[in-house]
Scaffold this motif. Structure first.
Motif, PDB file in Angstrom:
ATOM      1  N   GLY A  58     -17.163  10.132  11.812  1.00 22.19           N
ATOM      2  CA  GLY A  58     -17.438   9.373  10.600  1.00 22.19           C
ATOM      3  C   GLY A  58     -18.914   9.210  10.344  1.00 22.19           C
ATOM      4  N   VAL A  59     -19.669   8.887  11.387  1.00 18.89           N
ATOM      5  CA  VAL A  59     -21.116   8.706  11.246  1.00 18.89           C
ATOM      6  C   VAL A  59     -21.791  10.034  10.907  1.00 18.89           C
ATOM      7  CG1 VAL A  59     -23.237   8.034  12.465  1.00 18.89           C
ATOM      8  CG2 VAL A  59     -21.140   6.709  12.785  1.00 18.89           C
ATOM      9  N   ALA A  60     -21.226  11.132  11.424  1.00 23.36           N
ATOM     10  CA  ALA A  60     -21.810  12.453  11.157  1.00 23.36           C
ATOM     11  C   ALA A  60     -21.490  12.968   9.758  1.00 23.36           C
ATOM     12  CB  ALA A  60     -21.312  13.450  12.200  1.00 23.36           C
ATOM     13  N   GLY A  61     -20.585  12.276   9.043  1.00 22.23           N
ATOM     14  CA  GLY A  61     -20.301  12.658   7.664  1.00 22.23           C
ATOM     15  C   GLY A  61     -18.945  13.265   7.412  1.00 22.23           C
ATOM     16  N   ALA A  62     -18.030  13.173   8.375  1.00 26.27           N
ATOM     17  CA  ALA A  62     -16.692  13.753   8.178  1.00 26.27           C
ATOM     18  C   ALA A  62     -15.912  13.027   7.094  1.00 26.27           C
ATOM     19  CB  ALA A  62     -15.903  13.726   9.487  1.00 26.27           C
ATOM     20  N   GLY A  63     -16.287  11.771   6.808  1.00 29.14           N
ATOM     21  CA  GLY A  63     -15.595  11.017   5.768  1.00 29.14           C
ATOM     22  C   GLY A  63     -15.670  11.702   4.421  1.00 29.14           C
ATOM     23  N   ALA A  64     -16.807  12.313   4.133  1.00 31.53           N
ATOM     24  CA  ALA A  64     -16.962  13.022   2.861  1.00 31.53           C
ATOM     25  C   ALA A  64     -16.005  14.207   2.783  1.00 31.53           C
ATOM     26  CB  ALA A  64     -18.403  13.502   2.713  1.00 31.53           C
ATOM     27  N   ALA A  65     -15.796  14.877   3.921  1.00 26.89           N
ATOM     28  CA  ALA A  65     -14.879  16.016   3.942  1.00 26.89           C
ATOM     29  C   ALA A  65     -13.448  15.559   3.697  1.00 26.89           C
ATOM     30  CB  ALA A  65     -14.981  16.732   5.286  1.00 26.89           C
ATOM     31  N   LEU A  66     -13.073  14.408   4.247  1.00 30.53           N
ATOM     32  CA  LEU A  66     -11.727  13.878   4.003  1.00 30.53           C
ATOM     33  C   LEU A  66     -11.526  13.518   2.540  1.00 30.53           C
ATOM     34  CD1 LEU A  66     -11.051  11.606   7.116  1.00 30.53           C
ATOM     35  CD2 LEU A  66      -9.997  13.794   6.559  1.00 30.53           C
ATOM     36  N   LYS A  67     -12.549  12.946   1.938  1.00 27.80           N
ATOM     37  CA  LYS A  67     -12.451  12.596   0.516  1.00 27.80           C
ATOM     38  C   LYS A  67     -12.316  13.849  -0.339  1.00 27.80           C
ATOM     39  CE  LYS A  67     -15.057   8.257   0.754  1.00 27.80           C
ATOM     40  NZ  LYS A  67     -16.289   7.526   0.319  1.00 27.80           N
ATOM     41  N   ALA A  68     -12.930  14.936   0.091  1.00 28.76           N
ATOM     42  CA  ALA A  68     -12.876  16.183  -0.674  1.00 28.76           C
ATOM     43  C   ALA A  68     -11.532  16.891  -0.512  1.00 28.76           C
ATOM     44  CB  ALA A  68     -14.002  17.112  -0.231  1.00 28.76           C
ATOM     45  N   ALA A  69     -10.809  16.568   0.562  1.00 31.15           N
ATOM     46  CA  ALA A  69      -9.500  17.188   0.806  1.00 31.15           C
ATOM     47  C   ALA A  69      -8.467  16.114   1.100  1.00 31.15           C
ATOM     48  CB  ALA A  69      -9.597  18.176   1.961  1.00 31.15           C
ATOM     49  N   PRO A  70      -8.103  15.318   0.085  1.00 34.14           N
ATOM     50  CA  PRO A  70      -7.174  14.195   0.306  1.00 34.14           C
ATOM     51  C   PRO A  70      -5.791  14.621   0.786  1.00 34.14           C
ATOM     52  CG  PRO A  70      -7.493  14.617  -2.043  1.00 34.14           C
ATOM     53  CD  PRO A  70      -8.515  15.436  -1.316  1.00 34.14           C
ATOM     54  N   TRP A  71      -5.433  15.893   0.607  1.00 32.67           N
ATOM     55  CA  TRP A  71      -4.118  16.365   1.046  1.00 32.67           C
ATOM     56  C   TRP A  71      -3.975  16.255   2.564  1.00 32.67           C
ATOM     57  CZ3 TRP A  71      -3.822  20.210   4.636  1.00 32.67           C
ATOM     58  CH2 TRP A  71      -4.957  21.015   4.794  1.00 32.67           C
ATOM     59  N   THR A  72      -5.104  16.315   3.288  1.00 28.82           N
ATOM     60  CA  THR A  72      -5.023  16.214   4.747  1.00 28.82           C
ATOM     61  C   THR A  72      -4.524  14.833   5.165  1.00 28.82           C
ATOM     62  OG1 THR A  72      -7.368  15.574   4.839  1.00 28.82           O
ATOM     63  CG2 THR A  72      -6.834  17.911   5.117  1.00 28.82           C
ATOM     64  N   VAL A  73      -5.010  13.806   4.480  1.00 24.25           N
ATOM     65  CA  VAL A  73      -4.562  12.447   4.792  1.00 24.25           C
ATOM     66  C   VAL A  73      -3.094  12.279   4.427  1.00 24.25           C
ATOM     67  CG1 VAL A  73      -4.913   9.993   4.314  1.00 24.25           C
ATOM     68  CG2 VAL A  73      -6.886  11.513   4.498  1.00 24.25           C
ATOM     69  N   THR A  74      -2.683  12.900   3.301  1.00 24.31           N
ATOM     70  CA  THR A  74      -1.281  12.839   2.887  1.00 24.31           C
ATOM     71  C   THR A  74      -0.380  13.488   3.931  1.00 24.31           C
ATOM     72  OG1 THR A  74      -1.898  12.895   0.545  1.00 24.31           O
ATOM     73  CG2 THR A  74       0.367  13.500   1.101  1.00 24.31           C
ATOM     74  N   ALA A  75      -0.809  14.635   4.458  1.00 22.66           N
ATOM     75  CA  ALA A  75      -0.024  15.323   5.481  1.00 22.66           C
ATOM     76  C   ALA A  75       0.121  14.462   6.728  1.00 22.66           C
ATOM     77  CB  ALA A  75      -0.679  16.659   5.837  1.00 22.66           C
ATOM     78  N   VAL A  76      -0.961  13.805   7.114  1.00 23.35           N
ATOM     79  CA  VAL A  76      -0.921  12.936   8.289  1.00 23.35           C
ATOM     80  C   VAL A  76       0.004  11.749   8.042  1.00 23.35           C
ATOM     81  CG1 VAL A  76      -2.275  11.389   9.756  1.00 23.35           C
ATOM     82  CG2 VAL A  76      -3.193  13.618   9.127  1.00 23.35           C
ATOM     83  N   ARG A  77      -0.016  11.225   6.818  1.00 20.21           N
ATOM     84  CA  ARG A  77       0.877  10.108   6.474  1.00 20.21           C
ATOM     85  C   ARG A  77       2.348  10.490   6.671  1.00 20.21           C
ATOM     86  NH1 ARG A  77      -0.939   5.648   3.776  1.00 20.21           N
ATOM     87  NH2 ARG A  77      -3.058   5.696   2.909  1.00 20.21           N
ATOM     88  N   VAL A  78       2.722  11.664   6.199  1.00 23.33           N
ATOM     89  CA  VAL A  78       4.123  12.091   6.286  1.00 23.33           C
ATOM     90  C   VAL A  78       4.533  12.302   7.740  1.00 23.33           C
ATOM     91  CG1 VAL A  78       5.763  13.912   5.708  1.00 23.33           C
ATOM     92  CG2 VAL A  78       4.131  13.109   3.985  1.00 23.33           C
ATOM     93  N   VAL A  79       3.747  13.091   8.470  1.00 26.76           N
ATOM     94  CA  VAL A  79       4.076  13.371   9.870  1.00 26.76           C
ATOM     95  C   VAL A  79       4.044  12.094  10.695  1.00 26.76           C
ATOM     96  CG1 VAL A  79       3.405  14.647  11.941  1.00 26.76           C
ATOM     97  CG2 VAL A  79       3.219  15.730   9.701  1.00 26.76           C
TER      98      VAL A  79
END
Length: 212
Positions: A58-79
């Motif tokens: 998060g500190v290194a900036g991965a949060g921006a990548a998650l915001k750019a690919a919200p489908w990854t969070v959706t996939a994690v939610r389902v699984v």
């Protein structure tokens, strides 16, 4: 005069504790393993190291990548939601149909308080409860990472504070659970705990799947 590094560290410590000290799937599992006295060091270490990795990301900036690919969070939610439903069903089964050895008393056959559970199974469950939880990414990577960025050059001191919070919390929860063992010397206490765990897991699973 307080140094910026110390302020950033204390800020990370405070925010880290506020995010992690809550009833959740991971904390419930760590507590249960601490009460059982089974593979506690492994569970605590995996949870703490996982948090440290996520905090650093998060500190290194991965949060921006998650915001750019919200489908990854959706996939994690389902699984993650499906996994929690399965875990909730197991907890409910233990509450409704206890195996008869759920009190903290040794069995005649093994001298242990519980039938042994393999390290591989415990490790897999710990990893799943940690990495299949979308709130871990939203809170630790996105939120904590964003706030860390506001500290500028001191953001890694903020990360140090948050890492300390996670390590202290999981250690206290896992090893401090031994203080509650007299309460859980009765099978009824375990049935109540498993009922609470089943309810918490179900609520979290439904909220995950509803937000997917």
């Amino acid at each position: 005069m307080t140094s910026p590094a110390l302020l950033a560290t204390l800020s990370g410590l405070g925010l880290g504790l506020s995010l992690i000290v809550a009833i959740g799937a991971q904390n419930a599992f760590v507590l249960r393993q601490g009460l059982r006295g089974e593979h506690v060091l492994t569970v605590v270490t995996v949870c703490a190291l996982s948090d440290i990795v996520l905090i650093a990301a998060g500190v290194a900036g991965a949060g921006a990548a998650l915001k750019a690919a919200p489908w990854t969070v959706t996939a994690v939610r389902v699984v993650g939601g499906l996994f929690l439903l399965g875990y909730a069903a197991l907890a409910a089964r233990r509450a409704l149909r206890p195996a008869g050895d759920t009190a903290l008393v040794p069995t005649e056959q093994s001298g242990r308080a519980f039938p042994a559970v393999g390290l591989a199974a415990i490790l897999a469950t710990t990893l799943a409860l940690t990495w299949l939880n979308p709130h871990v990414y939203l809170d630790t990577v996105v939120l904590l990472g964003s706030i860390a960025g506001s500290h500028g050059a001191e953001r890694w001191w903020f990360a140090v504070g948050a890492a300390i919070a996670s390590t202290v919390w999981f250690g206290a929860l896992g090893f401090g659970a031994a203080l509650l063992r007299p309460v859980f010397a009765r099978p009824r206490a375990w049935r109540v705990l498993d009922s609470v765990i089943a309810a918490v897991m179900t609520v979290l699973a439904v909220s995950m799947l509803a937000g997917a």
